[in-house]
Enzyme design. Structure first.
Site, PDB file in Angstrom:
ATOM      1  N   ASP A  86      62.743  65.151  36.284  1.00 55.00           N
ATOM      2  CA  ASP A  86      62.021  64.462  35.214  1.00 55.00           C
ATOM      3  C   ASP A  86      62.679  63.099  35.044  1.00 55.00           C
ATOM      4  O   ASP A  86      63.874  62.953  35.334  1.00 55.00           O
ATOM      5  CB  ASP A  86      62.136  65.215  33.884  1.00 55.00           C
ATOM      6  CG  ASP A  86      63.463  64.938  33.199  1.00 55.00           C
ATOM      7  OD1 ASP A  86      64.480  65.510  33.619  1.00 55.00           O
ATOM      8  OD2 ASP A  86      63.508  64.113  32.267  1.00 55.00           O
TER       9      ASP A  86
ATOM     10  N   CYS B 184      44.079  52.417  41.250  1.00 56.51           N
ATOM     11  CA  CYS B 184      44.014  51.731  42.544  1.00 56.51           C
ATOM     12  C   CYS B 184      42.587  51.736  43.115  1.00 56.51           C
ATOM     13  O   CYS B 184      42.227  50.859  43.889  1.00 56.51           O
ATOM     14  CB  CYS B 184      44.995  52.364  43.522  1.00 56.51           C
ATOM     15  SG  CYS B 184      46.711  52.082  43.026  1.00 56.51           S
TER      16      CYS B 184
ATOM     17  N   HIS C 130      49.182  54.837  37.046  1.00 56.40           N
ATOM     18  CA  HIS C 130      49.414  54.720  38.494  1.00 56.40           C
ATOM     19  C   HIS C 130      50.820  55.204  38.874  1.00 56.40           C
ATOM     20  O   HIS C 130      50.983  55.937  39.846  1.00 56.40           O
ATOM     21  CB  HIS C 130      49.226  53.283  38.987  1.00 56.40           C
ATOM     22  CG  HIS C 130      49.927  53.062  40.301  1.00 56.40           C
ATOM     23  ND1 HIS C 130      49.375  53.446  41.508  1.00 56.40           N
ATOM     24  CD2 HIS C 130      51.176  52.593  40.588  1.00 56.40           C
ATOM     25  CE1 HIS C 130      50.243  53.198  42.479  1.00 56.40           C
ATOM     26  NE2 HIS C 130      51.337  52.687  41.951  1.00 56.40           N
TER      27      HIS C 130
ATOM     28  N   ASP D  76      74.377  71.730  25.981  1.00 59.87           N
ATOM     29  CA  ASP D  76      75.539  71.417  26.814  1.00 59.87           C
ATOM     30  C   ASP D  76      76.240  70.184  26.267  1.00 59.87           C
ATOM     31  O   ASP D  76      75.694  69.494  25.417  1.00 59.87           O
ATOM     32  CB  ASP D  76      75.100  71.168  28.268  1.00 59.87           C
ATOM     33  CG  ASP D  76      74.123  69.992  28.380  1.00 59.87           C
ATOM     34  OD1 ASP D  76      73.382  69.749  27.417  1.00 59.87           O
ATOM     35  OD2 ASP D  76      74.104  69.326  29.423  1.00 59.87           O
TER      36      ASP D  76
ATOM     37  N   GLN E 132      77.596  71.056  34.480  1.00 60.29           N
ATOM     38  CA  GLN E 132      78.180  69.753  34.180  1.00 60.29           C
ATOM     39  C   GLN E 132      79.371  69.507  35.098  1.00 60.29           C
ATOM     40  O   GLN E 132      79.575  70.263  36.046  1.00 60.29           O
ATOM     41  CB  GLN E 132      78.592  69.694  32.699  1.00 60.29           C
ATOM     42  CG  GLN E 132      77.410  69.538  31.736  1.00 60.29           C
ATOM     43  CD  GLN E 132      76.775  68.149  31.796  1.00 60.29           C
ATOM     44  OE1 GLN E 132      77.305  67.230  32.431  1.00 60.29           O
ATOM     45  NE2 GLN E 132      75.627  67.999  31.151  1.00 60.29           N
TER      46      GLN E 132
ATOM     47  N   CYS F  84      47.114  54.425  47.684  1.00 66.15           N
ATOM     48  CA  CYS F  84      47.112  55.313  46.521  1.00 66.15           C
ATOM     49  C   CYS F  84      45.680  55.686  46.154  1.00 66.15           C
ATOM     50  O   CYS F  84      44.786  54.841  46.132  1.00 66.15           O
ATOM     51  CB  CYS F  84      47.788  54.621  45.339  1.00 66.15           C
ATOM     52  SG  CYS F  84      47.797  55.611  43.840  1.00 66.15           S
TER      53      CYS F  84
ATOM     54  N   CYS G  46      44.782  56.989  43.252  1.00 62.75           N
ATOM     55  CA  CYS G  46      44.640  57.154  41.801  1.00 62.75           C
ATOM     56  C   CYS G  46      43.483  56.299  41.272  1.00 62.75           C
ATOM     57  O   CYS G  46      43.055  55.341  41.925  1.00 62.75           O
ATOM     58  CB  CYS G  46      45.956  56.821  41.096  1.00 62.75           C
ATOM     59  SG  CYS G  46      46.158  55.107  40.599  1.00 62.75           S
TER      60      CYS G  46
ATOM     61  N   GLY H 289      74.267  65.509  33.640  1.00 67.55           N
ATOM     62  CA  GLY H 289      75.371  64.556  33.700  1.00 67.55           C
ATOM     63  C   GLY H 289      75.348  63.646  34.911  1.00 67.55           C
ATOM     64  O   GLY H 289      76.377  63.088  35.284  1.00 67.55           O
TER      65      GLY H 289
ATOM     66  N   ASP I  51      64.136  70.015  26.656  1.00 67.47           N
ATOM     67  CA  ASP I  51      65.590  69.957  26.781  1.00 67.47           C
ATOM     68  C   ASP I  51      66.203  70.487  25.487  1.00 67.47           C
ATOM     69  O   ASP I  51      65.485  70.839  24.550  1.00 67.47           O
ATOM     70  CB  ASP I  51      66.044  68.525  27.091  1.00 67.47           C
ATOM     71  CG  ASP I  51      65.650  67.532  26.003  1.00 67.47           C
ATOM     72  OD1 ASP I  51      65.084  67.964  24.973  1.00 67.47           O
ATOM     73  OD2 ASP I  51      65.898  66.338  26.175  1.00 67.47           O
ATOM     74  N   SER I  52      67.533  70.544  25.426  1.00 71.58           N
ATOM     75  CA  SER I  52      68.172  71.187  24.272  1.00 71.58           C
ATOM     76  C   SER I  52      68.355  70.234  23.106  1.00 71.58           C
ATOM     77  O   SER I  52      68.652  70.665  22.002  1.00 71.58           O
ATOM     78  CB  SER I  52      69.544  71.690  24.689  1.00 71.58           C
ATOM     79  OG  SER I  52      70.391  70.579  24.946  1.00 71.58           O
ATOM     80  N   GLY I  53      68.212  68.941  23.355  1.00 74.74           N
ATOM     81  CA  GLY I  53      68.512  67.951  22.325  1.00 74.74           C
ATOM     82  C   GLY I  53      69.909  67.389  22.470  1.00 74.74           C
ATOM     83  O   GLY I  53      70.235  66.350  21.898  1.00 74.74           O
ATOM     84  N   GLY I  54      70.743  68.067  23.243  1.00 73.15           N
ATOM     85  CA  GLY I  54      72.136  67.654  23.385  1.00 73.15           C
ATOM     86  C   GLY I  54      72.287  66.259  23.961  1.00 73.15           C
ATOM     87  O   GLY I  54      73.052  65.446  23.444  1.00 73.15           O
ATOM     88  N   PHE I  55      71.536  65.977  25.022  1.00 76.19           N
ATOM     89  CA  PHE I  55      71.693  64.675  25.686  1.00 76.19           C
ATOM     90  C   PHE I  55      71.404  63.530  24.727  1.00 76.19           C
ATOM     91  O   PHE I  55      72.127  62.535  24.696  1.00 76.19           O
ATOM     92  CB  PHE I  55      70.777  64.599  26.919  1.00 76.19           C
ATOM     93  CG  PHE I  55      70.958  63.323  27.688  1.00 76.19           C
ATOM     94  CD1 PHE I  55      72.062  63.149  28.514  1.00 76.19           C
ATOM     95  CD2 PHE I  55      70.045  62.282  27.575  1.00 76.19           C
ATOM     96  CE1 PHE I  55      72.250  61.972  29.222  1.00 76.19           C
ATOM     97  CE2 PHE I  55      70.223  61.093  28.283  1.00 76.19           C
ATOM     98  CZ  PHE I  55      71.328  60.947  29.105  1.00 76.19           C
TER      99      PHE I  55
HETATM  100 ZN   LIG Z   1      47.500  54.103  42.181  1.00 73.57          ZN
END
Ligand SMILES: [Zn+2]
Length: 372
Positions: A267, A310, A336, A148, A190, A305, A307, A217, A94-98
């Protein structure tokens, strides 16, 4: 920008949900995709090998945090972010702005720059659009973001309009400042929950012809319905043939609702943050592992699941780790949760290809509600 290509495979005619392939210099991302957050060049508690095993294809790192520690020049000297953190797949920064707007004591913002106090040592720092691009070029991610201005979701109309126009002006400066040709720079739409402001923002950015567009935003305090309504108004404004990234969202339900409104990339820190707090996402809804009822449960956390957690550990054992405050608890549950998010996205991709995205959502909601 020839090393980036977004290939649409299927679009669900009923909902607008899409599945595709985003080609980057470090590999292909099947979309819709969820990017685990590695704020400080680490997905908290997990090795990159573990992250890879969840099915994650692309990860996110935060420019603000890395610029402060260890410093973008340090990462650059060590060969860039991929090498530094031992992740050879695609990365987005990201830009760092947030973080500047959400974590620091802001001193001043004007059309030229933003001045803020470091949350680490209180020192006074400056960020310009040009610096945001320069730092991200030093870090070397595949996808980088324009600086932004993210105003509060309840900012008055005049303030909102100013933030939208500033974001557009800064996007033009970022575009101009970009020197590396092996990074895709995304513009950020935005405008909070105001459809007119979203349209104004998209219109300004589209003229700059970015290789991808983010929606910023959102998930900053507004009601979920307001977020969904804003997405309904925003994604149709964006070019079909370019990837769309919804920043910082969200819970599993938000991902599903976003995908059904045509979003390709997500994300969020929720799966790892919840994992550290003994809260698991499963096919049966959320599970609070500290609950007494899991004390002698020999069954897996999520029977559906696949994974490693699990497959190898019981709910009783996982609960024990948290009660005893063992560090393996947060690690296994973060693992998980990320895997659950990846399986959710994989199932969504399949549902879109098979033209049953809306039915897939209904099925999920029914099961989650049943278990509450
Ligand atoms: Zn799992």
């Amino acid at each position: 920008m020839s090393r980036f290509r977004f290939e649409l495979i299927a679009v669900d005619p009923q909902t607008g949900a899409r599945t595709g392939r985003f080609h980057t210099p470090h590999g292909v991302v099947e979309t819709p995709a969820f990017m685990p957050v590695g704020t400080l060049a680490t997905v908290k508690g997990l090795t990159t090998e573990m992250v890879r095993q969840t099915g994650a294809q692309m990860v996110l790192a935060n420019t603000y945090h890395l610029a402060l520690r260890p410093g973008a020049d340090v990462v650059e000297e060590l060969g860039g972010l991929h090498k530094f953190m031992n992740w050879d797949g695609p990365i987005l920064t990201d830009s760092g702005g947030f973080q500047v707007f959400s974590l620091t004591a802001l001193r001043k913002i004007d059309d030229h720059h933003v001045v803020f106090k470091s949350h680490i040592d209180g020192s006074l720092l400056e960020l310009t659009p040009e610096q945001a691009v320069r730092i991200q070029e030093q870090l070397g991610a595949d996808v980088i973001m324009c600086l932004d201005e993210c105003p509060p979701h309840d900012a008055p109309p005049e303030r909102l309009r100013q933030a939208v126009d500033r974001t557009t002006a800064w996007a033009a400066r970022c575009r101009e400042a970009q020197q590396r040709s092996d990074q895709a720079l995304f513009g950020i739409v935005q405008g909070a929950t105001d459809p007119e402001m979203r349209a104004r923002s998209a219109e300004g950015l589209l003229k700059l012809d970015f290789p991808g567009y983010a929606i910023g935003g959102l998930s900053v305090g507004e009601a979920p319905e307001e977020m969904y309504r804003t997405l309904d108004a925003t994604t149709p404004l964006l070019p079909t043939e370019k990837p769309r990234y919804l920043m910082g969202v969200g819970k599993p339900i938000d991902l599903v609702e976003g995908v059904l409104r045509g979003v390709d990339l997500f994300d969020c820190v929720i799966p790892t943050r919840n994992g550290r707090n003994a809260s698991a996402f499963t096919s049966q809804g959320q599970v609070k592992l500290r609950n007494q009822k899991h004390r002698t449960d020999p069954g897996p956390l999520d029977p559906e699941c696949a994974c490693p957690v699990c497959r190898q550990y019981s709910r009783a054992y996982l609960r024990h780790l948290f009660i005893a405050e063992e560090m393996l608890g947060p690690i296994l549950l973060s693992w998980h949760n990320i895997a659950y998010y990846q399986q959710l996205m994989q199932n969504l991709r399949l549902a879109i290809r098979e033209g049953r995205a809306a039915a897939f959502r209904e099925g999920l909601l029914a099961r989650w509600n049943e278990s509450v």
